[in-house]
Structures are given as structure tokens and as C-alpha cells.
Design a protein around this motif. Structure first.
Motif, PDB file in Angstrom:
ATOM      1  N   LEU A 102      -8.789   3.841  -6.555  1.00 34.78           N
ATOM      2  CA  LEU A 102      -7.526   4.553  -6.064  1.00 34.78           C
ATOM      3  C   LEU A 102      -6.613   3.099  -5.511  1.00 34.78           C
ATOM      4  O   LEU A 102      -5.723   2.891  -5.940  1.00 34.78           O
ATOM      5  N   GLU A 103      -7.320   2.279  -4.823  1.00 36.01           N
ATOM      6  CA  GLU A 103      -6.498   1.128  -4.392  1.00 36.01           C
ATOM      7  C   GLU A 103      -6.077   0.315  -5.389  1.00 36.01           C
ATOM      8  O   GLU A 103      -4.966  -0.350  -5.701  1.00 36.01           O
ATOM      9  N   THR A 104      -7.138  -0.317  -6.533  1.00 37.11           N
ATOM     10  CA  THR A 104      -7.090  -1.006  -7.563  1.00 37.11           C
ATOM     11  C   THR A 104      -5.791  -0.570  -8.395  1.00 37.11           C
ATOM     12  O   THR A 104      -4.950  -1.264  -8.947  1.00 37.11           O
ATOM     13  N   LEU A 105      -5.871   0.928  -8.598  1.00 40.49           N
ATOM     14  CA  LEU A 105      -4.905   1.480  -9.719  1.00 40.49           C
ATOM     15  C   LEU A 105      -3.497   1.503  -8.862  1.00 40.49           C
ATOM     16  O   LEU A 105      -2.400   1.311  -9.525  1.00 40.49           O
ATOM     17  N   TYR A 106      -3.322   1.867  -7.682  1.00 42.97           N
ATOM     18  CA  TYR A 106      -2.274   1.876  -7.076  1.00 42.97           C
ATOM     19  C   TYR A 106      -1.627   0.501  -6.918  1.00 42.97           C
ATOM     20  O   TYR A 106      -0.323   0.275  -7.164  1.00 42.97           O
ATOM     21  N   ALA A 107      -2.251  -0.712  -6.749  1.00 49.72           N
ATOM     22  CA  ALA A 107      -2.057  -1.945  -6.781  1.00 49.72           C
ATOM     23  C   ALA A 107      -1.185  -2.531  -8.242  1.00 49.72           C
ATOM     24  O   ALA A 107      -0.287  -3.008  -8.300  1.00 49.72           O
TER      25      ALA A 107
END
Length: 384
Positions: A102-107
Motif C-alpha cells: 500500500l505504501e509503494t502504490l500510494y507513493a
């Protein structure tokens, strides 16, 4: 927040994108604040993530939460969405990997990118290849999977096999991509060709494919040569239109920067300053493959893709792809990249279909070998 029916030993992580807990001022760091309670590593865990941009959070979770549902299925956790908050519950390592995804996709969304279910699948596989990622920081972490930079958008590898394929394309003059349908062999080959053309490393892209029917007799097709071979090259056209502006594709085809060259018409040519792609190469004969490979000229790149399990040649005809891979796999400047059912990036059902057919073929080979061994044993047995 506790899991229903959980104990006081449950592990909880509270994370927010907007600021610290208890209404503290917004944090400047890109990572959310995180804190684990001191409980055993195998205890159930819980992570609460809050994203500061509601619109991006909605894109992150997906239409009707389909991206979250995919993360749930793959990592065997529970993901509960409320507004721009999501609560992840499950084993600690699985929750950490879900948080990484989720962090990767949000970034990626914050940088103006887009995400699709296939991108979620790709980041999930990347997380699995990296293992435990509690200290992951999407702002500073180098991408572990390689990518191809295009004007329209970057193309990232979604599996370890695709990553090795992209790296091979960048390092070697001749690359074979061998594996089942849906693994991205042709799509990534076209993406790399577009990359070379956009940066003027090559002057043109040449697309070729043997005109062999897939078990059907289509008869004579109407129209000129381009119209006759277009049905066979439709997958390559689709990839071009997905990776480049449609108007640019049409202009490039008119000017000859993108050329459609039927395999039968390649004899006698020297392909210099070009990126040449041969698709569906499993349907070439040995003579056709040798003819094609010897067209390579100065400052050219050649990519050959095919699926050995879908050969449409007449019975008894040797596939030029299988022969070339066996002969050239150890030749300097040549790289062979193999894909498997686990590398399928289309619908997840496609991977299971490919695995089922591969299992049937493996069983047939095992039975054939067993029969051959029985016959050999009977022949070698001394007469009584």
C-alpha cells in the motif's frame, strides 16, 4: 483496536499519513509513524493506516475495494476500509508486506502515476521476493524490479522473470523470451523497442511474425500485404497503442519508423539501426529461424518471443525456436529468458490454466519415459 475475540497479546501498529497519533502536528517524514507492542512474533498483528489524500486513497483501494481484496487474498489477511483509513489484521510478516504494498502504490499515485490490479500483483510479488520489510521507505528505497522509461509512462517488471528479461534486453543484442501466454514477453519486447526508438538509439522498429493459422484454415485473406498480415500482428499493434500515442503510431507506420515485415519477406535484408521483434517464433521452421537471425546488422537489437507449448506447425516439423534456444543459449551476446506459469500477469485464472496444462504434459512425458524404460529393460533382459 483489537481483533474480534483476540487477546491482550495482540500486536498493534498505528500509522498515519497526515500526522502523529492524538492529533499531533503533521510529520515531515514520508513514512507513517509506527510502533509495535512487545509481543511474540507469531502473535496476531494489526496495522491501522490513514492516508491524507482522500482521492488518492480511493484510487489506492480500487473500484469497490478490488485492490484491497487482492491484497487480502494474496497475503491471507483481513483488510477493513473506512474512509481513507484501512485496518490490516493477520500475521505480522503478512501485515508488513501488505503495508509495503500500500505504501509503494500510494507513493506511485502521489507522483502522478496510475495503478491497476496488475500493478498491485506486481508489487505483491516484489514484496514476497524482498521478504520482511518493516523498515521499508517508498521515498528512498530503490526499485528492486527494473523498469523501462517511456514518454507516456514507465513500464515496470511485475515478476522476477520479467525483471531478468528487462535486464537482459538492456545488456544483450539478441534476447529470447520463452514461456507460456500471458507472461508479458511480447508486451515488454515492444516496450523496450519503443524505448530505443524514442531515444533515437535505433531508427526504426521492425515487427515480424510467421503467418501460421492456430489449427484453422482461414483461406486467402483479402486486401494488400499489410491487410493480409494485420490479423496475425494484432497483439503487437495492441501493445504499440497501449505504450504510445495512437497518432504517433500511425505517423511512425506511415513514415516507416515502425515497419510490419512478414517473416517470409525478410530474406536478403540486412537490418541495421533497428530493433527487430519476432513474435510467435515457436511457429518458425529451422530454416526460417536461421534466416531471420542472420539478418542482424550494425547497431541493431533482436528480440525473439514464443511459447513452445503452442506450436502450430505440421506434425513432425521441428520448431525453429526450440532448436535456436538449444544451439545459442551459451553464445556470447545471446540471452535466453524463461518464463513459467507463476509469471503469468494476465487474469489470475490464466496462470492456473497454464499450470493445469503443464501438469498434464509432464504426466504424459513421465508415462512415456516409464514405457520406454520398460521396453529397454525387456530388451536387455537375458533370455531364459
Amino acid at each position: 483496536m483489537r481483533r474480534p475475540g483476540g487477546s491482550d497479546s495482540d500486536r498493534t501498529l498505528v500509522a498515519t499519513r497526515a500526522g502523529g497519533p492524538g492529533g499531533s502536528p503533521p510529520r515531515t517524514a514520508s513514512r507513517p509513524e509506527a510502533r509495535w507492542l512487545d509481543t511474540p512474533d507469531d502473535a496476531p498483528s494489526q496495522i491501522v493506516l490513514a492516508f491524507d489524500d482522500n482521492r488518492l486513497a480511493s484510487l489506492l483501494f480500487g473500484h469497490y475495494g478490488q485492490n484491497l481484496a487482492l491484497v487480502e487474498r494474496r497475503l491471507e489477511i483481513v483488510a477493513e476500509q473506512r474512509g481513507n483509513h484501512v485496518t490490516l489484521e493477520g500475521q505480522r510478516e503478512a501485515c508488513d508486506q501488505a503495508r509495503h504494498v500500500l505504501e509503494t502504490l500510494y507513493a506511485r499515485l502521489k507522483k502522478g502515476g496510475e495503478i491497476a490490479p496488475g500493478d498491485v500483483e506486481g508489487v505483491l510479488r516484489e514484496a514476497a521476493s524482498q521478504g520482511f520489510l518493516f523498515d521499508f521507505d517508498p521515498a528512498t528505497k530503490k526499485q528492486s524490479f527494473d523498469e523501462i522509461q517511456l514518454r507516456r509512462r514507465p513500464v515496470r517488471a511485475r515478476t522476477a522473470a520479467q525483471d531478468a528479461y528487462i535486464r537482459a534486453l538492456k545488456r544483450h543484442t539478441l534476447v529470447f523470451g520463452v514461456g507460456p501466454a500471458g507472461t508479458g514477453k511480447t508486451w515488454l519486447a515492444v516496450a523496450y523497442a519503443v524505448h530505443l526508438l524514442e531515444r533515437r538509439v535505433v531508427d526504426k522498429i521492425i515487427l515480424s511474425r510467421p503467418a501460421v493459422e492456430a489449427g484453422e484454415r482461414l483461406g486467402f485473406l483479402p486486401g494488400d500485404m499489410k491487410e493480409k498480415v494485420d490479423p496475425y500482428l494484432r497483439p503487437i499493434y495492441d501493445a504499440l497503442h497501449d505504450l504510445m500515442d495512437r497518432a504517433f503510431v500511425e505517423r511512425a507506420m506511415t513514415s516507416g519508423e515502425i515497419e510490419i515485415a512478414p517473416l517470409a519477406f525478410m530474406r536478403g535484408r540486412t537490418l541495421a539501426n533497428a530493433c527487430v521483434i519476432l513474435d510467435e517464433a515457436q511457429n518458425t521452421t529451422s530454416m526460417q529461424m536461421k534466416m531471420f537471425l542472420t539478418r542482424l546488422g550494425e547497431n541493431s537489437h533482436m528480440i525473439v518471443t514464443g511459447d513452445p507449448s503452442q506450436i502450430d506447425l505440421p506434425p513432425g516439423q521441428t520448431s525453429g525456436l526450440a532448436e535456436a534456444v538449444a544451439l545459442l543459449s551459451h553464445v556470447e551476446g545471446v540471452e535466453v529468458c524463461h518464463f513459467a506459469a507463476a509469471d503469468v500477469v494476465r487474469h489470475e485464472l490464466v496462470g492456473r490454466i497454464v499450470a493445469a496444462y503443464d501438469g498434464k504434459a509432464a504426466s504424459a512425458r513421465a508415462r512415456a519415459e516409464a514405457r520406454a524404460n520398460e521396453v529397454a529393460g525387456a530388451v536387455e533382459a537375458p533370455p531364459r
